[in-house]
Design a protein around this motif. Structure first.
Motif, PDB file in Angstrom:
ATOM      1  N   ALA A 595     -43.832  14.993  70.987  1.00  0.00           N
ATOM      2  CA  ALA A 595     -43.837  13.796  70.142  1.00  0.00           C
ATOM      3  C   ALA A 595     -45.073  12.961  70.428  1.00  0.00           C
ATOM      4  O   ALA A 595     -45.512  12.854  71.577  1.00  0.00           O
ATOM      5  N   PRO A 596     -45.642  12.350  69.399  1.00  0.00           N
ATOM      6  CA  PRO A 596     -46.795  11.465  69.608  1.00  0.00           C
ATOM      7  C   PRO A 596     -46.432  10.329  70.561  1.00  0.00           C
ATOM      8  O   PRO A 596     -45.275   9.907  70.650  1.00  0.00           O
ATOM      9  N   GLU A 597     -47.416   9.824  71.253  1.00  0.00           N
ATOM     10  CA  GLU A 597     -47.182   8.785  72.251  1.00  0.00           C
ATOM     11  C   GLU A 597     -46.577   7.531  71.640  1.00  0.00           C
ATOM     12  O   GLU A 597     -45.810   6.822  72.285  1.00  0.00           O
ATOM     13  N   ALA A 598     -46.890   7.245  70.369  1.00  0.00           N
ATOM     14  CA  ALA A 598     -46.413   6.023  69.724  1.00  0.00           C
ATOM     15  C   ALA A 598     -44.997   6.155  69.173  1.00  0.00           C
ATOM     16  O   ALA A 598     -44.451   5.199  68.627  1.00  0.00           O
ATOM     17  N   THR A 599     -44.360   7.328  69.304  1.00  0.00           N
ATOM     18  CA  THR A 599     -43.016   7.527  68.755  1.00  0.00           C
ATOM     19  C   THR A 599     -42.017   6.622  69.462  1.00  0.00           C
ATOM     20  O   THR A 599     -42.014   6.512  70.685  1.00  0.00           O
ATOM     21  N   VAL A 600     -41.159   5.977  68.685  1.00  0.00           N
ATOM     22  CA  VAL A 600     -40.140   5.102  69.260  1.00  0.00           C
ATOM     23  C   VAL A 600     -38.768   5.616  68.852  1.00  0.00           C
ATOM     24  O   VAL A 600     -38.604   6.210  67.783  1.00  0.00           O
ATOM     25  N   PRO A 601     -37.763   5.430  69.690  1.00  0.00           N
ATOM     26  CA  PRO A 601     -36.398   5.824  69.313  1.00  0.00           C
ATOM     27  C   PRO A 601     -35.901   4.984  68.130  1.00  0.00           C
ATOM     28  O   PRO A 601     -36.198   3.793  68.018  1.00  0.00           O
ATOM     29  N   THR A 602     -35.092   5.604  67.275  1.00  0.00           N
ATOM     30  CA  THR A 602     -34.506   4.916  66.126  1.00  0.00           C
ATOM     31  C   THR A 602     -33.039   5.326  65.995  1.00  0.00           C
ATOM     32  O   THR A 602     -32.567   6.227  66.686  1.00  0.00           O
ATOM     33  N   ALA A 603     -32.327   4.672  65.069  1.00  0.00           N
ATOM     34  CA  ALA A 603     -30.947   5.016  64.696  1.00  0.00           C
ATOM     35  C   ALA A 603     -30.058   5.311  65.897  1.00  0.00           C
ATOM     36  O   ALA A 603     -29.401   6.360  65.964  1.00  0.00           O
ATOM     37  N   PRO A 604     -29.944   4.404  66.879  1.00  0.00           N
ATOM     38  CA  PRO A 604     -29.099   4.664  68.052  1.00  0.00           C
ATOM     39  C   PRO A 604     -27.619   4.611  67.692  1.00  0.00           C
ATOM     40  O   PRO A 604     -27.204   3.894  66.782  1.00  0.00           O
ATOM     41  N   PHE A 605     -26.795   5.380  68.431  1.00  0.00           N
ATOM     42  CA  PHE A 605     -25.346   5.350  68.192  1.00  0.00           C
ATOM     43  C   PHE A 605     -24.604   5.808  69.441  1.00  0.00           C
ATOM     44  O   PHE A 605     -25.168   6.471  70.317  1.00  0.00           O
ATOM     45  N   PHE A 606     -23.329   5.422  69.500  1.00  0.00           N
ATOM     46  CA  PHE A 606     -22.459   5.777  70.614  1.00  0.00           C
ATOM     47  C   PHE A 606     -21.499   6.888  70.200  1.00  0.00           C
ATOM     48  O   PHE A 606     -21.130   7.016  69.027  1.00  0.00           O
ATOM     49  N   VAL A 607     -21.043   7.661  71.181  1.00  0.00           N
ATOM     50  CA  VAL A 607     -19.954   8.616  71.017  1.00  0.00           C
ATOM     51  C   VAL A 607     -18.931   8.302  72.104  1.00  0.00           C
ATOM     52  O   VAL A 607     -19.260   8.281  73.291  1.00  0.00           O
ATOM     53  N   TYR A 608     -17.679   8.065  71.709  1.00  0.00           N
ATOM     54  CA  TYR A 608     -16.653   7.696  72.682  1.00  0.00           C
ATOM     55  C   TYR A 608     -15.289   8.168  72.216  1.00  0.00           C
ATOM     56  O   TYR A 608     -15.106   8.549  71.073  1.00  0.00           O
TER      57      TYR A 608
END
Length: 608
Positions: A595-608
Motif C-alpha cells: 500500500a502507498p505510504e499515504a494510505t489511511v484506514p477507512t470504514a472501520p467496524f466491530f464484530v462481536y
C-alpha cells in the motif's frame, strides 16, 4: 431529608444542561394501561423530589425553571404539584385533572426562559422548547402530541403570600427534560418477542421518590400493564388478567414476586421458565442486593432460583465477550490491533476475494461467518455476500450496482434461514440475505433519502437517518424477510443527521451539525436524554458509525465507537476523545506492505 437547590444553583445547572443540548429549533388524555398509582409522598428512594413553590426562588427565571420541573415524580400527584405553583385564580386554566392519567408533556428547553418585566410588577416568561413526548403512567415516553415550540406564562406575587406564583399558566402540563436527570432513574424492563425466542428491552423512567422497598412493585405494575407503545407491535405482553398480588417484599436476600393465576398455566414449566427469565432481567437492579427470586403464582411458590445462575443460563443477548476491530485498508478488510491484546485472527475472507473493497460487515453464528462486502465496480458500488465455516471464498453479487452505497450491517436474528442484512444504496434502504438478492425495505412515514442504518442488539429494532432526521423503527423478521412494524422520528438538538449507531440497549449515538459544527450526540431511544460526545469534529461529514454497545451480558461499562469522517477512520472511547486510526494499527502492515505510504484506514467496524 429533602435536598433543596438554591436559586443560583438551579439556574447554573440548567445553563450547563442547555449548553450540552444546543439551540435548534392541545391534546386529550393518553392512557398507557392499568398500572398502579400508589401515593408515595416524599418517599425514601434514591434521590430528591422537586422543590415546593415556597422554596423555588423569588427570581422569575429561577422560579420558571422550578415550575417546569414540578410535575416530576409519581403520576398520581403531578397535577397537584404543578397547581401548587399556580395562583388559585389561574388554576382552572390548566386543563388536566388530578390523577394518574394526566397528560404530562415532556419538553426540551432550547434556551433559558426569557423574562420581561411588566409595568404592574408581574413578569412575562417565554419558554422555547422542543416537544419530546408524553410521559405515561407506566414510565414510558410516547411520541409527542403537542406541536408548540413556545409557551408563555405570567408570574408575580399575591397579597399576603411569600414567594412567586404563576398567575396565568400554559393550558397543558409541562415537564422539562432537565427534571429527568434529577428526579428519575432510567430502567429497562423486558418482554418476549412474538415467537418467544428472545427478549426485547423497553425503556422506562422510575421516579427517585419511590421508596426502595416499593421499586420492584412498581416495575411489576409496568410489566403487567404490557409493552410500551414503542415496542407493542413486536412484543408479547403477559397473559390477559395477570396482576401482582400485594407488594414484592425483599427479606433475607430473597425477592418475592406473587402473581395471579393467569400468569402461568398449571403445569406449563416452559412458560414458567420464560416468565422467571423475564422477571430476573427486568428486576435486575433490585436483585443486586437480593440474590434469589421466589416466584409465586396465586400465593403458591412455583420456583425459587438464584438470580446470577439465571443470568448465566438465559443471557438476554448472544454477544462475544471481546469485540474484534476491523477496517478497510488499501481495498482489503484488515484486522486492527488493540493495545495490550495479542494479535487477532485475520478477517474471514480468502485473500483472492479480499480486494477492491469499499466497506464490509461480518457476523459470526456459531462456527459460521457471514460476510457482506461493498465492492467498487468502476465508479459504482455493488454488494457481495458469502458465508463459510472458514475463510469465505465464494461471494455472489446481490443485485445491481449503485452510484452510492453505505456500509452494510447484519441483524442479530434467530431466523433459521441465516442472518439478514441491511444496506443503504442511492438513498434507499435494502435488505439482503446470505443467498438472496436485494429487496427494498419500505419505511412508512419517512421522507427524504436514507443515509445510515444501525441494528439494535435484540434484532427487532433499527435506528436510521433519513431526510437529515433521526428515526427508530421496530421490525418483524419472518422467513428471511424484514417488515417495518412501527416507526418514530426522534427529536434531537442535531441538524442534518447523517449517521447513527447503538451505544447500549436504549441509547444511540448520532452524527450531525450543532450550529455549523460537526458533532456527535448520545441520545436515548425515545429522544428524551441527550449529551454531547464531541462538539467540533475535524471533518465535513460522518458517513458511518460502528459501536460495541454496553449491554447487561458483557457489561464493559462503556461503549466503544469507531466512525468514518471525510474519508478518515476514528476510534473513540466513552471517557476519552476521538483519535485517528493510523496505518500502524492495521495488522500486518510493515515495510513490505504494497500500500502507498499515504494510505489511511477507512470504514472501520466491530464484530462481536
Amino acid at each position: 431529608m429533602r435536598r433543596r437547590l438554591a436559586a443560583v444553583a438551579v439556574v447554573t445547572a440548567l445553563v450547563a444542561g442547555l449548553a450540552g443540548c444546543g439551540i435548534p429549533e392541545s391534546s386529550g388524555v393518553r392512557v398507557d394501561g392499568p398500572g398502579p398509582a400508589p401515593n408515595y409522598g416524599s418517599g425514601t428512594g434514591l434521590g430528591q423530589v422537586p422543590p415546593q413553590r415556597a422554596v423555588a426562588g423569588s427570581e422569575p427565571q429561577t422560579f420558571a425553571v422550578a415550575y417546569l420541573e414540578a410535575a416530576a415524580g409519581e403520576m398520581g400527584g403531578a397535577v397537584e404539584r404543578v397547581r401548587e405553583f399556580i395562583a388559585p385564580a389561574g388554576q382552572p386554566e390548566l386543563r388536566d385533572k388530578p390523577g394518574p392519567d394526566a397528560q404530562v408533556n415532556v419538553v426540551r428547553l432550547t434556551e433559558l426562559p426569557r423574562v420581561q418585566a411588566n409595568a404592574d410588577g408581574t413578569s412575562k416568561v417565554d419558554v422555547s422548547v422542543q416537544q419530546i413526548g408524553i410521559l405515561t403512567r407506566s414510565g414510558a415516553i410516547d411520541p409527542p402530541m403537542a406541536t408548540a415550540t413556545q409557551y408563555s406564562f405570567t408570574v408575580g406575587r399575591l397579597a399576603g403570600n411569600t414567594g412567586l406564583f404563576v398567575l396565568k399558566p400554559p393550558p397543558v402540563l409541562l415537564l422539562s427534560t432537565e427534571a429527568f436527570g434529577k428526579y428519575y432513574q432510567p430502567r429497562t424492563i423486558y418482554f418476549w418477542n412474538a415467537d418467544q425466542s428472545g427478549l426485547i428491552p423497553d425503556l422506562r423512567y422510575l421516579p427517585l421518590s419511590v421508596p426502595r422497598e416499593l421499586q420492584a412493585t412498581e416495575v411489576l405494575g409496568w410489566l403487567t400493564a404490557g409493552p410500551s407503545g414503542s415496542i407493542r407491535s413486536i412484543a408479547k405482553g403477559l397473559p390477559d388478567g395477570t396482576a401482582p398480588i400485594g407488594n414484592a417484599p425483599a427479606t433475607d436476600g430473597r425477592l418475592v414476586v406473587n402473581l395471579s393465576a393467569q400468569a402461568v398455566p398449571t403445569g406449563d414449566d416452559a412458560e414458567l421458565d420464560r416468565l422467571a427469565t423475564q422477571l430476573v432481567w427486568s428486576l435486575r437492579p433490585n436483585l443486586v442486593e437480593n440474590e434469589e427470586l421466589e416466584l409465586k403464582i396465586q400465593n403458591q411458590t412455583r420456583t425459587t432460583l438464584a438470580a446470577e445462575d439465571q443470568f448465566q443460563k438465559h443471557p438476554v443477548y448472544d454477544v462475544a465477550p471481546v469485540a474484534e476491530r476491523y477496517t478497510v485498508y488499501a481495498g482489503q478488510v484488515r484486522r486492527l490491533n488493540d493495545l495490550g491484546e495479542p494479535p487477532g485472527s485475520p478477517a474471514p475472507i480468502a485473500p483472492e476475494a479480499n480486494t477492491g473493497i469499499v466497506s464490509a460487515a461480518i457476523i459470526r453464528t456459531g462456527e459460521m461467518a457471514s460476510v457482506a462486502l461493498v465492492t467498487a465496480v468502476g465508479d459504482r458500488s455493488q454488494l457481495q455476500v458469502g458465508a463459510s465455516t472458514g475463510a469465505v471464498r465464494g461471494f455472489r453479487p446481490s443485485g445491481p450496482s449503485f452510484a452510492s452505497m453505505g456500509r452494510p450491517v447484519w441483524l442479530r436474528t434467530t431466523d433459521p434461514r441465516g442472518p439478514v442484512g441491511l444496506v443503504v444504496a442511492d438513498g434507499r434502504l435494502y435488505q439482503f440475505g446470505v443467498t438472496a438478492g436485494l429487496t427494498e425495505l419500505e419505511l412508512p412515514g419517512t421522507s427524504g433519502p436514507v443515509t445510515g442504518v444501525a441494528p439494535a442488539l435484540d434484532g427487532h429494532r433499527i435506528a436510521y437517518t433519513a431526510g437529515d432526521r433521526l428515526h427508530v423503527a421496530t421490525l418483524m423478521v419472518t422467513g428471511g424477510l424484514v417488515e417495518v412494524a412501527g416507526q418514530r422520528q426522534l427529536t434531537t438538538s442535531l441538524a442534518d443527521v447523517s449517521a447513527v449507531a447503538w451505544t447500549d440497549e436504549n441509547r444511540l449515538v448520532a452524527a450531525g451539525l450543532k450550529s455549523t459544527r460537526l458533532a456527535l450526540v448520545d441520545i436515548t431511544v425515545d429522544g428524551l436524554l441527550e449529551s454531547w460526545l464531541d462538539e467540533d469534529l475535524p471533518a465535513a461529514q460522518v458517513t458511518h458509525i460502528s459501536a460495541v454497545p454496553d449491554n447487561p451480558v458483557t457489561r464493559p461499562g462503556f461503549a466503544r465507537l469507531m466512525y468514518e469522517a471525510s474519508g478518515v477512520a476514528w476510534y473513540r472511547l466513552t471517557l476519552t476523545g476521538a483519535q485517528q486510526i493510523h496505518s500502524t494499527e492495521v495488522a500486518g502492515v510493515g515495510s513490505g506492505d504494497p500500500a502507498p505510504e499515504a494510505t489511511v484506514p477507512t470504514a472501520p467496524f466491530f464484530v462481536y
